[in-house]
Motif scaffolding. Structure first.
Motif, PDB file in Angstrom:
ATOM      1  N   PRO A 188       0.829  -1.214   0.000  1.00 53.21           N
ATOM      2  CA  PRO A 188       0.000   0.000   0.000  1.00 53.21           C
ATOM      3  C   PRO A 188       0.858   1.256   0.000  1.00 53.21           C
ATOM      4  CG  PRO A 188       0.073  -0.955   2.191  1.00 53.21           C
ATOM      5  CD  PRO A 188       0.777  -1.923   1.293  1.00 53.21           C
ATOM      6  N   ALA A 189       0.218   2.388  -0.239  1.00 50.33           N
ATOM      7  CA  ALA A 189       0.896   3.689  -0.262  1.00 50.33           C
ATOM      8  C   ALA A 189       0.422   4.530   0.908  1.00 50.33           C
ATOM      9  CB  ALA A 189       0.604   4.400  -1.579  1.00 50.33           C
ATOM     10  N   LEU A 190       1.208   5.552   1.234  1.00 52.82           N
ATOM     11  CA  LEU A 190       0.763   6.522   2.230  1.00 52.82           C
ATOM     12  C   LEU A 190       0.787   7.904   1.597  1.00 52.82           C
ATOM     13  CD1 LEU A 190       3.091   8.527   3.766  1.00 52.82           C
ATOM     14  CD2 LEU A 190       3.979   6.276   4.371  1.00 52.82           C
ATOM     15  N   THR A 191      -0.144   8.734   2.001  1.00 53.37           N
ATOM     16  CA  THR A 191      -0.233  10.103   1.499  1.00 53.37           C
ATOM     17  C   THR A 191      -0.181  11.064   2.679  1.00 53.37           C
ATOM     18  OG1 THR A 191      -1.533   9.439  -0.426  1.00 53.37           O
ATOM     19  CG2 THR A 191      -1.620  11.753   0.207  1.00 53.37           C
ATOM     20  N   ALA A 192       0.771  11.988   2.621  1.00 52.88           N
ATOM     21  CA  ALA A 192       0.931  12.985   3.679  1.00 52.88           C
ATOM     22  C   ALA A 192       1.671  14.181   3.107  1.00 52.88           C
ATOM     23  CB  ALA A 192       1.705  12.403   4.873  1.00 52.88           C
ATOM     24  N   ASP A 193       1.338  15.359   3.586  1.00 58.88           N
ATOM     25  CA  ASP A 193       2.013  16.594   3.191  1.00 58.88           C
ATOM     26  C   ASP A 193       2.015  16.799   1.678  1.00 58.88           C
ATOM     27  OD1 ASP A 193       2.582  16.916   5.892  1.00 58.88           O
ATOM     28  OD2 ASP A 193       4.547  15.953   5.716  1.00 58.88           O
ATOM     29  N   PRO A 240       6.002   2.166  -1.430  1.00 56.42           N
ATOM     30  CA  PRO A 240       7.081   1.178  -1.524  1.00 56.42           C
ATOM     31  C   PRO A 240       6.674   0.057  -2.481  1.00 56.42           C
ATOM     32  CG  PRO A 240       5.860   0.891   0.516  1.00 56.42           C
ATOM     33  CD  PRO A 240       5.287   2.100  -0.149  1.00 56.42           C
ATOM     34  N   TYR A 241       7.636  -0.455  -3.220  1.00 53.30           N
ATOM     35  CA  TYR A 241       7.336  -1.542  -4.145  1.00 53.30           C
ATOM     36  C   TYR A 241       8.619  -2.314  -4.437  1.00 53.30           C
ATOM     37  CZ  TYR A 241       9.510   0.980  -8.047  1.00 53.30           C
ATOM     38  OH  TYR A 241      10.417   1.614  -8.867  1.00 53.30           O
ATOM     39  N   TYR A 242       8.424  -3.513  -5.015  1.00 51.21           N
ATOM     40  CA  TYR A 242       9.559  -4.332  -5.420  1.00 51.21           C
ATOM     41  C   TYR A 242       9.762  -4.190  -6.925  1.00 51.21           C
ATOM     42  CZ  TYR A 242       9.468  -6.333  -0.773  1.00 51.21           C
ATOM     43  OH  TYR A 242       9.512  -6.483   0.591  1.00 51.21           O
ATOM     44  N   THR A 243      11.015  -3.974  -7.317  1.00 47.84           N
ATOM     45  CA  THR A 243      11.355  -3.751  -8.713  1.00 47.84           C
ATOM     46  C   THR A 243      11.333  -5.059  -9.491  1.00 47.84           C
ATOM     47  OG1 THR A 243      13.732  -4.134  -8.473  1.00 47.84           O
ATOM     48  CG2 THR A 243      12.907  -1.930  -7.886  1.00 47.84           C
ATOM     49  N   VAL A 244      11.658  -4.963 -10.778  1.00 49.55           N
ATOM     50  CA  VAL A 244      11.724  -6.164 -11.608  1.00 49.55           C
ATOM     51  C   VAL A 244      12.837  -7.106 -11.151  1.00 49.55           C
ATOM     52  CG1 VAL A 244      10.697  -5.095 -13.638  1.00 49.55           C
ATOM     53  CG2 VAL A 244      13.170  -4.945 -13.287  1.00 49.55           C
ATOM     54  N   ASP A 245      13.769  -6.609 -10.346  1.00 51.52           N
ATOM     55  CA  ASP A 245      14.826  -7.458  -9.783  1.00 51.52           C
ATOM     56  C   ASP A 245      14.549  -7.849  -8.333  1.00 51.52           C
ATOM     57  OD1 ASP A 245      16.470  -7.586 -12.065  1.00 51.52           O
ATOM     58  OD2 ASP A 245      17.229  -5.581 -11.661  1.00 51.52           O
ATOM     59  N   ASN A 246      13.323  -7.610  -7.853  1.00 47.44           N
ATOM     60  CA  ASN A 246      12.903  -7.919  -6.480  1.00 47.44           C
ATOM     61  C   ASN A 246      13.605  -7.063  -5.433  1.00 47.44           C
ATOM     62  OD1 ASN A 246      11.364  -9.840  -7.756  1.00 47.44           O
ATOM     63  ND2 ASN A 246      12.043 -11.556  -6.517  1.00 47.44           N
ATOM     64  N   ASP A 247      14.143  -5.918  -5.845  1.00 43.01           N
ATOM     65  CA  ASP A 247      14.758  -4.980  -4.917  1.00 43.01           C
ATOM     66  C   ASP A 247      13.716  -3.977  -4.434  1.00 43.01           C
ATOM     67  OD1 ASP A 247      17.361  -6.066  -5.192  1.00 43.01           O
ATOM     68  OD2 ASP A 247      17.633  -4.968  -7.068  1.00 43.01           O
ATOM     69  N   LEU A 248      13.945  -3.426  -3.240  1.00 39.18           N
ATOM     70  CA  LEU A 248      12.994  -2.492  -2.653  1.00 39.18           C
ATOM     71  C   LEU A 248      13.257  -1.073  -3.150  1.00 39.18           C
ATOM     72  CD1 LEU A 248      10.670  -2.081  -0.574  1.00 39.18           C
ATOM     73  CD2 LEU A 248      12.460  -1.585   1.120  1.00 39.18           C
ATOM     74  N   ALA A 249      12.189  -0.389  -3.533  1.00 36.34           N
ATOM     75  CA  ALA A 249      12.271   1.004  -3.947  1.00 36.34           C
ATOM     76  C   ALA A 249      11.051   1.739  -3.406  1.00 36.34           C
ATOM     77  CB  ALA A 249      12.343   1.123  -5.469  1.00 36.34           C
ATOM     78  N   ILE A 250      11.130   3.064  -3.410  1.00 36.07           N
ATOM     79  CA  ILE A 250      10.015   3.901  -2.953  1.00 36.07           C
ATOM     80  C   ILE A 250       9.706   4.913  -4.044  1.00 36.07           C
ATOM     81  CG2 ILE A 250       9.179   5.507  -1.203  1.00 36.07           C
ATOM     82  CD1 ILE A 250      11.256   4.283   0.725  1.00 36.07           C
ATOM     83  N   GLU A 251       8.499   4.852  -4.554  1.00 42.34           N
ATOM     84  CA  GLU A 251       8.050   5.848  -5.529  1.00 42.34           C
ATOM     85  C   GLU A 251       7.494   7.052  -4.780  1.00 42.34           C
ATOM     86  OE1 GLU A 251       4.515   6.529  -8.827  1.00 42.34           O
ATOM     87  OE2 GLU A 251       4.456   4.879  -7.397  1.00 42.34           O
ATOM     88  N   GLU A 252       7.966   8.217  -5.145  1.00 41.80           N
ATOM     89  CA  GLU A 252       7.487   9.469  -4.543  1.00 41.80           C
ATOM     90  C   GLU A 252       6.798  10.279  -5.629  1.00 41.80           C
ATOM     91  OE1 GLU A 252       9.208  13.608  -2.606  1.00 41.80           O
ATOM     92  OE2 GLU A 252      10.545  12.166  -3.592  1.00 41.80           O
ATOM     93  N   ALA A 253       5.571  10.665  -5.397  1.00 41.06           N
ATOM     94  CA  ALA A 253       4.806  11.422  -6.385  1.00 41.06           C
ATOM     95  C   ALA A 253       3.896  12.416  -5.682  1.00 41.06           C
ATOM     96  CB  ALA A 253       3.978  10.488  -7.266  1.00 41.06           C
ATOM     97  N   GLN A 254       3.444  13.402  -6.429  1.00 40.70           N
ATOM     98  CA  GLN A 254       2.391  14.260  -5.910  1.00 40.70           C
ATOM     99  C   GLN A 254       1.151  13.415  -5.678  1.00 40.70           C
ATOM    100  OE1 GLN A 254       1.880  17.457  -8.701  1.00 40.70           O
ATOM    101  NE2 GLN A 254       3.885  18.364  -8.264  1.00 40.70           N
ATOM    102  N   ALA A 255       0.371  13.792  -4.699  1.00 46.26           N
ATOM    103  CA  ALA A 255      -0.750  12.959  -4.294  1.00 46.26           C
ATOM    104  C   ALA A 255      -1.726  12.670  -5.423  1.00 46.26           C
ATOM    105  CB  ALA A 255      -1.480  13.611  -3.123  1.00 46.26           C
ATOM    106  N   ASP A 256      -1.795  13.548  -6.425  1.00 47.20           N
ATOM    107  CA  ASP A 256      -2.755  13.362  -7.519  1.00 47.20           C
ATOM    108  C   ASP A 256      -2.072  13.006  -8.814  1.00 47.20           C
ATOM    109  OD1 ASP A 256      -1.478  15.746  -7.872  1.00 47.20           O
ATOM    110  OD2 ASP A 256      -3.260  16.933  -8.321  1.00 47.20           O
ATOM    111  N   SER A 257      -0.826  12.463  -8.755  1.00 48.99           N
ATOM    112  CA  SER A 257      -0.080  12.159  -9.988  1.00 48.99           C
ATOM    113  C   SER A 257       0.412  10.725  -9.982  1.00 48.99           C
ATOM    114  CB  SER A 257       1.135  13.106 -10.132  1.00 48.99           C
ATOM    115  OG  SER A 257       0.708  14.447 -10.181  1.00 48.99           O
ATOM    116  N   PRO A 258      -0.445   9.755 -10.344  1.00 54.04           N
ATOM    117  CA  PRO A 258      -0.018   8.355 -10.356  1.00 54.04           C
ATOM    118  C   PRO A 258       1.020   8.107 -11.439  1.00 54.04           C
ATOM    119  CG  PRO A 258      -2.154   8.563 -11.413  1.00 54.04           C
ATOM    120  CD  PRO A 258      -1.846   9.919 -10.810  1.00 54.04           C
ATOM    121  N   THR A 259       1.970   7.221 -11.157  1.00 53.24           N
ATOM    122  CA  THR A 259       2.989   6.828 -12.115  1.00 53.24           C
ATOM    123  C   THR A 259       3.117   5.324 -12.131  1.00 53.24           C
ATOM    124  OG1 THR A 259       4.765   7.001 -10.494  1.00 53.24           O
ATOM    125  CG2 THR A 259       4.269   8.982 -11.770  1.00 53.24           C
ATOM    126  N   CYS A 260       3.949   4.826 -13.027  1.00 54.30           N
ATOM    127  CA  CYS A 260       4.165   3.377 -13.134  1.00 54.30           C
ATOM    128  C   CYS A 260       5.656   3.105 -13.100  1.00 54.30           C
ATOM    129  CB  CYS A 260       3.557   2.850 -14.429  1.00 54.30           C
ATOM    130  SG  CYS A 260       3.669   1.053 -14.595  1.00 54.30           S
TER     131      CYS A 260
END
Length: 278
Positions: free
Chosen positions: A245-250, A256-276
């Motif tokens: 899941p994601a969290l939205t604040a400020d 947080p998600y797992y990449t194509v190599d199963n590594d941990l990453a964190i996507e940071e975006a504006q609350a109204d701007s989904p990305t892939c």
């Protein structure tokens, strides 16, 4: 209408507690038959790395049996499997049969020495049997990612190295030299650790919305950073299976998600701007 996939030999495989993988193919001529493992080359590059295993008939049922020993370890990447019926024959892709991966499910519970070698049999998108392999000097295995309304907390364990008092978690903005360092809470055994990150920890780096931060732990000051991820179980491709899941604040969303190599990453975006992210 028959296809190559329809006629490809179906192969069972089982992994034991030492990491040994046993392959069992349909009965056939044993003289000269071998199993070929090919490290899948990057697009546009030639094939460079292969491993050959002898196949012998099982006295009980005649199935051709080959064993991939834990050592030497496979290079990191995806390995395609082929049958070579004899030295002059064309190689044949293998379809999956039964895959006994039970010992891999709890693979995160034991400590792994350096180098950390992982091999997981899996089924490719086009329906053939393959191996996913990782080979790293050290690895930090995530155990849990817990989100609150203000931050995310990651619990992990280091394999192949030990944490010193000056260890740091390093979140690096992908495609740049920009990084944020966080101080983890280190367990008494100097293996387990926990860190917490929120929108304030990643703010002010520039680059606009849709930024991706890759997660590392540096075991000691001056040590090489170690990738944080989840490799030590039976899931070869985690990105679309283990969705966090994601969290939205400020005004920002952290996912947080797992990449194509199963590594941990964190996507940071504006609350109204989904990305892939990748």
């Amino acid at each position: 209408m028959s296809t190559h996939q329809d006629t490809a030999p179906r192969t069972h495989c089982a992994v034991d507690a030492e990491g040994r993988i046993t392959f069992r193919l349909p009965p056939g001529p044993a003289a000269g038959a071998r199993l070929l493992l090919r490290l899948r080359p990057k697009k546009g590059e030639p094939e460079r790395t292969v491993r050959l295993l002898d196949l012998e008939p099982d006295p009980a049922d005649g199935r051709l049996t080959g064993v991939l020993e834990p050592h030497p370890a496979l290079a990191e990447g995806r390995w395609d499997l082929y049958l070579l019926p004899d030295p002059e024959a064309e190689r044949q892709r293998l379809r999956p049969g039964l895959r006994d991966l039970r010992v891999l499910v709890d693979g995160h519970l034991g400590d792994r020495p350096s180098p950390v070698a992982v091999r997981i049999p899996y089924v490719t998108q086009d329906g053939f049997l393959a191996l996913r392999a990782w080979l790293r000097p050290a690895h930090a295995e995530t155990h849990a990612v817990v989100l609150t309304d203000r931050a995310l907390t990651v619990t992990a364990r280091l394999h192949g190295a030990e944490l010193r008092e000056d260890a740091t978690v390093r979140l690096r903005l992908r495609g740049t030299d920009t990084a944020r360092e966080l101080r983890p809470v280190i367990d008494d055994d100097r293996k387990g650790f926990t860190f917490t990150a929120g929108p304030g920890d990643l703010a002010g780096a520039g680059g606009g919305a849709g930024r991706v931060w890759d997660a590392f732990v540096r075991p000691a000051a001056g040590a090489a950073p170690v990738r944080i991820g989840r490799l030590l179980d039976d899931v070869a491709d985690r990105k679309h299976v283990h969705v966090l899941p994601a969290l939205t604040a400020d005004g920002s969303t952290l996912r947080p998600y797992y990449t194509v190599d199963n590594d941990l990453a964190i996507e940071e975006a504006q609350a109204d701007s989904p990305t892939c992210p990748k």
